[in-house]
Design a protein around this motif. Structure first.
Motif, PDB file in Angstrom:
ATOM      1  N   TYR A 141       0.873  -1.183   0.000  1.00  0.00           N
ATOM      2  CA  TYR A 141       0.000   0.000   0.000  1.00  0.00           C
ATOM      3  C   TYR A 141       0.901   1.221   0.000  1.00  0.00           C
ATOM      4  CZ  TYR A 141       0.941   0.075   5.077  1.00  0.00           C
ATOM      5  OH  TYR A 141       1.544   0.104   6.309  1.00  0.00           O
ATOM      6  N   TRP A 142       0.409   2.329  -0.571  1.00  0.00           N
ATOM      7  CA  TRP A 142       1.201   3.550  -0.599  1.00  0.00           C
ATOM      8  C   TRP A 142       1.447   4.018   0.835  1.00  0.00           C
ATOM      9  CZ3 TRP A 142       3.174   3.405  -5.007  1.00  0.00           C
ATOM     10  CH2 TRP A 142       2.433   3.197  -6.176  1.00  0.00           C
ATOM     11  N   GLY A 143       2.674   4.278   1.155  1.00  0.00           N
ATOM     12  CA  GLY A 143       3.044   4.710   2.493  1.00  0.00           C
ATOM     13  C   GLY A 143       3.605   3.603   3.356  1.00  0.00           C
ATOM     14  N   SER A 144       3.615   2.371   2.848  1.00  0.00           N
ATOM     15  CA  SER A 144       4.116   1.267   3.680  1.00  0.00           C
ATOM     16  C   SER A 144       5.608   1.420   3.981  1.00  0.00           C
ATOM     17  CB  SER A 144       3.833  -0.077   3.011  1.00  0.00           C
ATOM     18  OG  SER A 144       4.462  -0.182   1.743  1.00  0.00           O
ATOM     19  N   MET A 258       8.636   9.231  -1.863  1.00  0.00           N
ATOM     20  CA  MET A 258       7.298   8.659  -1.820  1.00  0.00           C
ATOM     21  C   MET A 258       6.329   9.416  -2.741  1.00  0.00           C
ATOM     22  SD  MET A 258       7.023   7.721   2.228  1.00  0.00           S
ATOM     23  CE  MET A 258       5.410   6.989   2.033  1.00  0.00           C
ATOM     24  N   THR A 259       6.508  10.726  -2.859  1.00  0.00           N
ATOM     25  CA  THR A 259       5.648  11.501  -3.760  1.00  0.00           C
ATOM     26  C   THR A 259       5.842  11.051  -5.197  1.00  0.00           C
ATOM     27  OG1 THR A 259       5.621  13.423  -2.292  1.00  0.00           O
ATOM     28  CG2 THR A 259       5.137  13.821  -4.622  1.00  0.00           C
ATOM     29  N   SER A 261       6.940   8.084  -6.094  1.00  0.00           N
ATOM     30  CA  SER A 261       6.514   6.689  -6.190  1.00  0.00           C
ATOM     31  C   SER A 261       5.005   6.561  -6.362  1.00  0.00           C
ATOM     32  CB  SER A 261       6.946   5.909  -4.938  1.00  0.00           C
ATOM     33  OG  SER A 261       8.348   5.877  -4.822  1.00  0.00           O
ATOM     34  N   ARG A 262       4.248   7.331  -5.589  1.00  0.00           N
ATOM     35  CA  ARG A 262       2.802   7.128  -5.601  1.00  0.00           C
ATOM     36  C   ARG A 262       2.075   7.978  -6.633  1.00  0.00           C
ATOM     37  NH1 ARG A 262       3.355   9.658  -0.220  1.00  0.00           N
ATOM     38  NH2 ARG A 262       2.975  11.893  -0.466  1.00  0.00           N
ATOM     39  N   GLY A 263       2.761   8.988  -7.200  1.00  0.00           N
ATOM     40  CA  GLY A 263       2.010   9.914  -8.018  1.00  0.00           C
ATOM     41  C   GLY A 263       2.547  10.234  -9.387  1.00  0.00           C
ATOM     42  N   HIS A 267       6.898   6.418 -12.390  1.00  0.00           N
ATOM     43  CA  HIS A 267       6.878   5.284 -11.465  1.00  0.00           C
ATOM     44  C   HIS A 267       5.619   4.451 -11.612  1.00  0.00           C
ATOM     45  CE1 HIS A 267       6.441   3.012  -7.659  1.00  0.00           C
ATOM     46  NE2 HIS A 267       7.745   2.835  -7.854  1.00  0.00           N
ATOM     47  N   LEU A 268       4.492   5.080 -11.843  1.00  0.00           N
ATOM     48  CA  LEU A 268       3.255   4.313 -12.007  1.00  0.00           C
ATOM     49  C   LEU A 268       3.344   3.361 -13.197  1.00  0.00           C
ATOM     50  CD1 LEU A 268       0.587   7.069 -11.240  1.00  0.00           C
ATOM     51  CD2 LEU A 268       1.461   5.271  -9.717  1.00  0.00           C
ATOM     52  N   TYR A 271       5.276   0.377 -11.992  1.00  0.00           N
ATOM     53  CA  TYR A 271       4.357  -0.401 -11.155  1.00  0.00           C
ATOM     54  C   TYR A 271       3.404  -1.219 -12.023  1.00  0.00           C
ATOM     55  CZ  TYR A 271       1.449  -1.011  -6.921  1.00  0.00           C
ATOM     56  OH  TYR A 271       0.759  -1.516  -5.855  1.00  0.00           O
TER      57      TYR A 271
END
Length: 340
Positions: A141-144, A258-259, A261-263, A267-268, A271
């Motif tokens: 999950y994002w933030g793990s 993290m920014t 990675s998730r956005g 990176h998406l 993924y």
């Protein structure tokens, strides 16, 4: 997925990168081999890994990645006459450049994640050979990654520097030490395909090229908060190329990493390509060993010194930085199609 736990006696880990820049990989490797005998001296590192890479600006590099499980051992090693003399004698002119970067990492400031393979059986580099590794539910999950860093329970881990403009100072022909900003983030993320018969071809056809695009984007876009990425093809200590690779990256903070990675699209798409590969294998277990280490380096925990290196090497890019107080990483959030 698996993660590490640490023996009670291990309170800090010191990770150091030593590098040589040169016009060619052959020249860089010859120079790094002159450094290798130093690591047979007293207080040698617990782990010593080797690799080579060409950086985003076309410079060939050879590198040694060393881990000491007691930072005092590193100080004893670095303080030996032979080590001090070697570093002091590096010339500030000519075709070669040298760098050394260290990070003292409290064990509550590092997180790891591994595919479920025995690190000793897979000869996994980094810290996994020397600590306990076992299943974790803190993933997927994002933030793990933040949640796996114990210090995040009571510390925001905000970086001391939130944005920067790359230096315009000339650093070739100079010996330069840089003050490492507080709470910078270090990632080493790796792939080992030596035992892979099922996933290797698909990975290199469909995932690795997308990964390289993302890593190259970070290396050339300081607005992401990334200082440098190094796409390293790993080698045995004798220089033989092995079927293992890693990317080492420095970021201004964990939140910058993290920014992205998730956005961010780059990176998406990594993924998406990875999970599309997984879905196409009908539930077969992953036979490539994949892992990462992510650390936050507290104020005063890092050092960086460069001899005759170009000004986009590591922390040289923030050589003349001044703090920027906007805490929000700036990214191009162009929507991405994520497969799977």
């Amino acid at each position: 997925m698996w993660s590490t736990t640490y023996p009670e006696g291990v309170t800090e880990i010191l990770f150091a990168q030593f590098g040589v820049q040169a016009p060619s990989l052959d020249e860089a490797n010859k120079a790094i081999e002159e450094m290798l005998p130093l690591f047979g001296a007293d207080a040698q590192p617990t782990v010593l890994d080797r690799g080579q890479y060409t950086d985003a600006y076309g410079y060939a590099n050879a590198t040694l990645m060393a881990y000491w499980f007691a930072p005092g051992d590193y100080e004893r090693w670095a303080g030996q006459d032979a080590v001090e003399a070697f570093w002091a004698s590096r010339p500030v002119s000519g075709p070669l450049g040298y760098y050394r970067e260290t990070a003292t990492i409290p064990r509550d400031h590092i997180e790891t994640l591994y595919t479920p393979h025995d690190p000793k059986e897979y000869d996994t580099p980094g810290i996994a050979q020397h600590v306990e590794v076992g299943p974790t539910k803190v993933h997927d999950y994002w933030g793990s990654a933040r949640d796996r860093i114990t210090a995040s329970q009571s510390d925001e881990l905000e970086g001391a520097l939130y944005a920067y403009t790359p230096t315009t100072e000339e650093t070739l022909g100079r010996r330069v030490s840089v003050t490492v900003p507080g709470n910078v983030c270090l990632i080493r993320t790796a792939q080992d395909w030596r035992r892979s018969t099922v996933f290797k071809d698909d990975y290199f056809a469909n995932v690795d090229p997308v990964k390289d695009v993302g890593v190259d984007y970070l290396a050339t876009h300081p607005d992401t908060g990334c200082l440098q990425t190094r796409k390293i093809r790993e080698q045995a200590l004798d220089g033989e190329i092995i079927d293992r690779a890693c990317t080492v990256g420095w970021f201004l903070s964990l939140e910058h990493l993290m920014t992205w990675s998730r956005g961010h699209r780059s990176h998406l798409e990594i993924y998406g390509a990875f999970f599309q590969m997984m879905q196409g294998k009908d539930g077969q277990p992953m036979d490539m060993s994949l892992w990462h280490e992510v650390s936050v380096i507290p104020e005063g925990g890092g050092s960086a010194e460069y001899v005759n290196c170009h000004n986009r090497t590591g922390f040289l890019t923030v050589l003349d930085h001044t703090p920027v107080l906007d805490h929000t990483p700036v990214l191009d959030h162009t929507p991405a199609h994520v497969a799977g």
